[in-house]
Design a protein around this motif. Sequence first.
Motif, PDB file in Angstrom:
ATOM      1  N   ILE A  44       0.856  -1.207  -0.005  1.00  0.00           N
ATOM      2  CA  ILE A  44      -0.297   0.126   0.310  1.00  0.00           C
ATOM      3  C   ILE A  44       1.045   0.922  -0.070  1.00  0.00           C
ATOM      4  O   ILE A  44       0.216   2.274  -0.638  1.00  0.00           O
ATOM      5  CB  ILE A  44      -1.010   0.294   1.716  1.00  0.00           C
ATOM      6  CG1 ILE A  44      -1.819   0.883   0.849  1.00  0.00           C
ATOM      7  CG2 ILE A  44      -0.327   0.443   2.355  1.00  0.00           C
ATOM      8  CD1 ILE A  44      -3.205   0.243   1.981  1.00  0.00           C
ATOM      9  N   GLU A  45       2.382   1.002   0.732  1.00  0.00           N
ATOM     10  CA  GLU A  45       3.039   2.176   0.661  1.00  0.00           C
ATOM     11  C   GLU A  45       2.856   3.172  -0.337  1.00  0.00           C
ATOM     12  O   GLU A  45       3.139   3.766  -0.226  1.00  0.00           O
ATOM     13  CB  GLU A  45       4.323   2.295   1.097  1.00  0.00           C
ATOM     14  CG  GLU A  45       4.176   1.704   2.891  1.00  0.00           C
ATOM     15  CD  GLU A  45       3.370   0.475   2.541  1.00  0.00           C
ATOM     16  OE1 GLU A  45       3.590  -0.232   2.185  1.00  0.00           O
ATOM     17  OE2 GLU A  45       3.772   0.050   4.525  1.00  0.00           O
ATOM     18  N   HIS A  76       7.996   0.118  -2.000  1.00  0.00           N
ATOM     19  CA  HIS A  76       8.260   1.129  -0.755  1.00  0.00           C
ATOM     20  C   HIS A  76       9.649   0.788  -1.127  1.00  0.00           C
ATOM     21  O   HIS A  76      10.612  -0.331  -1.926  1.00  0.00           O
ATOM     22  CB  HIS A  76       7.620   0.822   0.710  1.00  0.00           C
ATOM     23  CG  HIS A  76       7.757   0.211   1.555  1.00  0.00           C
ATOM     24  ND1 HIS A  76       9.141  -0.768   1.749  1.00  0.00           N
ATOM     25  CD2 HIS A  76       6.774  -1.587   1.227  1.00  0.00           C
ATOM     26  CE1 HIS A  76       8.035  -1.778   2.111  1.00  0.00           C
ATOM     27  NE2 HIS A  76       7.399  -1.950   2.139  1.00  0.00           N
ATOM     28  N   HIS A 103      11.308   1.009   4.293  1.00  0.00           N
ATOM     29  CA  HIS A 103      11.269   0.083   5.602  1.00  0.00           C
ATOM     30  C   HIS A 103      11.645  -1.256   4.806  1.00  0.00           C
ATOM     31  O   HIS A 103      10.651  -1.790   3.495  1.00  0.00           O
ATOM     32  CB  HIS A 103       9.984  -0.668   6.721  1.00  0.00           C
ATOM     33  CG  HIS A 103       8.087  -0.773   5.560  1.00  0.00           C
ATOM     34  ND1 HIS A 103       7.591   0.267   5.214  1.00  0.00           N
ATOM     35  CD2 HIS A 103       8.276  -2.119   5.639  1.00  0.00           C
ATOM     36  CE1 HIS A 103       6.656  -0.251   4.515  1.00  0.00           C
ATOM     37  NE2 HIS A 103       6.886  -1.737   4.955  1.00  0.00           N
ATOM     38  N   HIS A 124       0.232  -6.074   2.266  1.00  0.00           N
ATOM     39  CA  HIS A 124      -0.086  -5.226   3.536  1.00  0.00           C
ATOM     40  C   HIS A 124      -0.220  -5.668   4.782  1.00  0.00           C
ATOM     41  O   HIS A 124      -1.756  -5.825   4.470  1.00  0.00           O
ATOM     42  CB  HIS A 124      -0.471  -3.538   2.658  1.00  0.00           C
ATOM     43  CG  HIS A 124      -0.304  -2.429   4.065  1.00  0.00           C
ATOM     44  ND1 HIS A 124       1.295  -1.966   4.186  1.00  0.00           N
ATOM     45  CD2 HIS A 124      -1.033  -1.761   4.683  1.00  0.00           C
ATOM     46  CE1 HIS A 124       0.787  -1.043   5.094  1.00  0.00           C
ATOM     47  NE2 HIS A 124      -0.509  -1.147   5.759  1.00  0.00           N
TER      48      HIS A 124
HETATM   49 ZN   LIG Z   1       3.064  -2.614   2.944  1.00  0.00          ZN
END
Ligand SMILES: [Zn+2]
Length: 300
Positions: free
Chosen positions: A11-12, A106, A117, A62
């Motif tokens: 999702i990021e 991400h 992360h 996620h």
């Molecule tokens: Zn995520």
Amino acid sequence: MASSVYIIADIEGSTGCLCAQDARLLNDGWVRACVELSRDVDLVARRLLDNGVERVRVKDFHRTGYNIFRELVDSRVEIDQGYRAGPIPGIGKADGFDCLMMVGMHAASGTNGFIPHTLTSKFASVEVNGCLITEAELFASSVAEAGLVPLFFSGCPVACAQAAATIPNLHTFAVEKPLASSPQTLREAMAESASMAMRNVAGNVYRPAGPFSTIVRMRDGNAAALKMRKRWKLDGDGDTVYFKTADIRQLYCQLIRLAYLNPVSESFLDLSLKTANLAGLLLQAWARYRARSACLIQDS
Ligand SMILES: [Zn+2]
């Protein structure tokens, strides 16, 4: 050309996640991000199917594994939610697919991308043989045993650069934050980019050769690292945990232990995952209720 595509969706890096809060559960920013993520994967998958791909499965990857709203995605697209122990960690089986696409991703822990992360924000950095490792490398190598060729990646510009630097022949599409244009305009371009990638299957499965020396630096410092070293009987000093593995699968599994498990939940892994998946379903029911209340999705 690829005939079947497996998509891992985070999702990021999606068009709906605009700040750290949007990636956390149980708030309306997350609900909106779930809606936009669903629209992102819907358009990417639909474009692939309309351009000759026979089969597309989207793996919701996620947090809880329940972020995508089924009702916002084309009914031809398979949606797989929740986590499985194996054979591929988190995924289960991915047999019958030709290639891997990773969307909404991400950058790695310890770098300056958008919400960077590696598996968890508890890791300040994860250094493998002297380089910071990304989730793209872990995921792409985990599906190598099923024969999936990594083909496409979307995320912030830093995430795209990191993924492309390690995985050969990877097509990338950058989604910068704040967004440069509307979510719809961006996902149109993303879908176009993914469908271009699908026409040029040039690469091979991604299987970096070991052995691997890994240094995990814990965000919460020395005490957190000491706890991890004791819990899993590992070496290290200060805020680090150190371990060696012969291959990338062992490396991924050890990182999963450090990120998500303890020895008890590991020994009852199937039950732990069933419980976590049930919690994920319940949280998604809350998100669906909020999204309907805000008229972000229609009552069926
Ligand atoms: Zn995520």
